[in-house]
Enzyme design. Structure first.
Site, PDB file in Angstrom:
ATOM      1  N   TYR A  24       0.818  -1.106  -0.103  1.00 28.24           N
ATOM      2  CA  TYR A  24       0.002  -0.046  -0.010  1.00 28.24           C
ATOM      3  C   TYR A  24       0.820   1.467   0.147  1.00 28.24           C
ATOM      4  CZ  TYR A  24      -3.307   3.404   1.740  1.00 28.24           C
ATOM      5  OH  TYR A  24      -4.155   4.805   1.858  1.00 28.24           O
ATOM      6  N   GLY A  93     -14.249   0.369  11.215  1.00 31.71           N
ATOM      7  CA  GLY A  93     -14.190   0.773  12.572  1.00 31.71           C
ATOM      8  C   GLY A  93     -12.811   0.054  13.332  1.00 31.71           C
ATOM      9  N   GLY A  95      -9.677   0.149  12.746  1.00 34.06           N
ATOM     10  CA  GLY A  95      -8.520   1.177  12.825  1.00 34.06           C
ATOM     11  C   GLY A  95      -8.905   1.897  14.287  1.00 34.06           C
ATOM     12  N   TYR A 129      -6.323  10.563  11.646  1.00 34.24           N
ATOM     13  CA  TYR A 129      -5.596  10.885  12.948  1.00 34.24           C
ATOM     14  C   TYR A 129      -6.216  12.288  13.230  1.00 34.24           C
ATOM     15  CZ  TYR A 129      -2.613   7.251  12.038  1.00 34.24           C
ATOM     16  OH  TYR A 129      -1.975   5.917  11.722  1.00 34.24           O
TER      17      TYR A 129
END
Length: 147
Positions: A24, A93, A95, A129
């Site tokens: 990724y 959800g 993460g 974040y």
């Protein structure tokens, strides 16, 4: 979804997730870590990392790998090395569960905060974040030496 401490038996799946993240991040050839190294470094005489996994019906869909660092300015900090959710489960959800449990581990250990890095092009991660009012700093350059 169960969030639990990672075990030695989870390491093969953890390494698969690490390789998936490297793809990724457009750096698949950069992963030189091995199961043997991870077993020694995480479960040997002097473990230097910990990890938690997100598991559902016996399948691990994500993990958070962390270690402890010391800041001369802030004291004990938890360093989030990687927060990985397999592609098929992103946006579900997982993460959030892993991130919040990593924060809880840091707080329980008396850390003054958590540190991590995010690639400047990884908008989904940056936006994730920001939901936590994370400080995303400019001006610091990553440095490393390979031995």
């Amino acid at each position: 979804m169960i969030i639990r401490k990672g075990t030695k038996e989870d390491l093969p799946r953890a390494l698969e997730l690490i390789r998936e993240l490297a793809i990724y991040e457009k750096a698949p050839d950069e992963v030189t870590n091995t199961l043997e190294m991870m077993e020694n470094d995480g479960f040997g005489e002097h473990p230097i990392f910990g990890f938690i996994v997100a598991e559902e019906a016996g399948t691990i869909h994500g993990m958070s790998m962390y270690y402890w660092r010391y800041s001369t300015w802030k004291g004990k900090r938890i360093y989030l090395e990687d927060l990985i959710v397999t592609e098929a489960k992103r946006g579900s959800g997982i993460g959030k569960l892993l991130f919040e449990e990593t924060i809880a581990i840091g707080k329980a250990a008396g850390a003054t905060g958590m540190m991590w890095q995010v690639l400047d092009w990884n908008e989904p991660a940056i936006n994730f974040y920001k939901k936590y009012q994370a400080n995303i700093e400019d001006g610091w350059l990553n440095c490393n030496l390979n031995f």
